[in-house]
Write an enzyme that holds these catalytic residues in place. Structure first.
Site, PDB file in Angstrom:
ATOM      1  N   GLY A 171     106.909 -11.556  42.739  1.00  0.00           N
ATOM      2  CA  GLY A 171     107.421 -12.926  42.758  1.00  0.00           C
ATOM      3  C   GLY A 171     108.924 -13.063  42.621  1.00  0.00           C
ATOM      4  N   ALA A 182     119.385  -9.425  49.519  1.00  0.00           N
ATOM      5  CA  ALA A 182     119.650 -10.281  50.678  1.00  0.00           C
ATOM      6  C   ALA A 182     118.520 -11.306  50.867  1.00  0.00           C
ATOM      7  CB  ALA A 182     119.814  -9.426  51.928  1.00  0.00           C
ATOM      8  N   GLY A 223     100.006 -13.792  64.836  1.00  0.00           N
ATOM      9  CA  GLY A 223     100.280 -12.355  64.869  1.00  0.00           C
ATOM     10  C   GLY A 223     100.965 -11.894  63.593  1.00  0.00           C
ATOM     11  N   ILE A 270      96.403 -11.921  55.377  1.00  0.00           N
ATOM     12  CA  ILE A 270      96.641 -12.470  56.708  1.00  0.00           C
ATOM     13  C   ILE A 270      95.899 -13.794  56.808  1.00  0.00           C
ATOM     14  CG2 ILE A 270      96.208 -12.139  59.164  1.00  0.00           C
ATOM     15  CD1 ILE A 270      96.836  -9.224  58.798  1.00  0.00           C
ATOM     16  N   ASN A 294     111.061 -13.273  45.121  1.00  0.00           N
ATOM     17  CA  ASN A 294     111.467 -14.308  46.084  1.00  0.00           C
ATOM     18  C   ASN A 294     111.055 -15.686  45.593  1.00  0.00           C
ATOM     19  OD1 ASN A 294     112.820 -13.329  48.685  1.00  0.00           O
ATOM     20  ND2 ASN A 294     111.212 -11.792  48.338  1.00  0.00           N
ATOM     21  N   HIS A 319     110.116 -11.511  55.621  1.00  0.00           N
ATOM     22  CA  HIS A 319     109.697 -10.149  55.937  1.00  0.00           C
ATOM     23  C   HIS A 319     110.902  -9.224  55.760  1.00  0.00           C
ATOM     24  CE1 HIS A 319     107.442  -6.937  57.815  1.00  0.00           C
ATOM     25  NE2 HIS A 319     108.518  -6.661  58.519  1.00  0.00           N
TER      26      HIS A 319
HETATM   27  C1  GRF Z   1     109.437  -8.851  49.691  1.00  0.00           C
HETATM   28  O1  GRF Z   1     110.131  -7.701  50.106  1.00  0.00           O
HETATM   29  C2  GRF Z   1     109.041  -9.684  50.863  1.00  0.00           C
HETATM   30  O2  GRF Z   1     109.967  -9.665  51.906  1.00  0.00           O
HETATM   31  C3  GRF Z   1     107.758  -9.024  51.299  1.00  0.00           C
HETATM   32  O3  GRF Z   1     107.120  -8.656  50.120  1.00  0.00           O
HETATM   33  C4  GRF Z   1     108.088  -8.487  49.096  1.00  0.00           C
HETATM   34  C5  GRF Z   1     107.705  -9.410  47.990  1.00  0.00           C
HETATM   35  O4  GRF Z   1     108.503  -9.251  46.851  1.00  0.00           O
HETATM   36  N1  GRF Z   1     106.999  -9.906  52.149  1.00  0.00           N
HETATM   37  P1  GRF Z   1     108.484 -10.336  45.724  1.00  0.00           P
HETATM   38  O5  GRF Z   1     107.034 -10.528  45.281  1.00  0.00           O
HETATM   39  O6  GRF Z   1     109.052 -11.613  46.295  1.00  0.00           O
HETATM   40  O7  GRF Z   1     109.331  -9.790  44.615  1.00  0.00           O
END
Ligand code: GRF
Length: 219
Positions: A16, A177, A147, A96, A18, A113
């Site tokens: 978590g 980033a 997709g 998915i 992000n 991603h």
């Molecule tokens: C991140 O690298 C995101 O891009 C990918 O999974 C990872 C999740 O990390 N989809 P977090 O749970 O947000 O720390």
């Protein structure tokens, strides 16, 4: 702008970080979105604690309890509607989503991603980048299509691949980033500036949009 903050749900499966970046962005009252619900498919996701700490309502919908993916998607959709979400951000969500769910949220379903798509979809993107010998790597925020890791690109951040990098060092550089890019892209969508035309995103106002093009961003 009317000042109304667009209600957002964030879907997670794990750490978590992000989600935390989005929580931090939404802590500014001037940010055009607010997180109204965090949903995890895994009850052990550490991100649930981050949401609770921020005072955000959480919900766990365990995919294992559903025999069919469609039934899981329907439960998820019901939870998001109950929460009043108008935008859904996938943030390390490891399921998915089926075509009906994706169609239901078309243009309002974002994913991050950890690669410069369309390079390196799927898992282990940093290992893929190192194996390919690319000099630039990064992350992408895109609208979700059925997709895997596919859909119109909202923004990308590029970082260098440095001599001596391994998966850990490269992942950390990309993750920093990611934390810069995702709030910027969510802002653009919440402001209604992002339109999907065919396979591409166009931004209201046109022209280059610095928030969608981060190059070697410093955190
Ligand atoms: C991140 O690298 C995101 O891009 C990918 O999974 C990872 C999740 O990390 N989809 P977090 O749970 O947000 O720390």
């Amino acid at each position: 702008m009317s000042g109304r903050r667009i209600p957002v749900a964030v879907l997670i499966s794990g750490r978590g970080s992000n989600l935390q970046a989005l929580i931090d962005a939404c802590a500014d009252p001037a940010f055009p979105a607010e997180i109204v619900r965090v949903v995890s498919n895994d009850p052990g996701a550490a991100g649930l604690d981050r949401a609770a700490t921020a005072g955000i309502a959480t919900e766990t919908i365990e995919h294992r309890q559903f025999a069919r993916r469609e039934a899981f998607d329907e439960a998820l959709n019901a939870a998001l509607e109950t929460a009043g979400a108008e935008i859904v951000c996938l943030a390390g969500f490891m399921r998915i989503l089926g075509p009906a769910f994706v169609a239901r949220w078309a243009g309002r379903l974002l994913n991050i991603h950890p690669s410069l798509l369309p390079a390196f979809p799927g898992l282990h993107t940093h290992a893929q980048a190192l194996a390919a010998g690319v000099k630039l790597h990064g992350c992408t925020v895109h609208m979700v299509r059925p997709g895997l890791d596919d859909g119109p690109i909202i923004g990308q951040a590029a970082v260098p691949v440095l001599p001596g990098d391994d998966e850990t060092t490269l992942a950390a550089r990309v993750l920093a980033a990611e934390h810069r890019l995702y709030p910027r892209c969510l802002r653009l969508v919440a402001e209604g500036r992002v339109t999907v035309a065919g396979d591409r995103v166009t931004l209201a106002g046109g022209g280059a949009e610095p928030d969608t093009q981060l190059i070697n961003p410093k955190s």
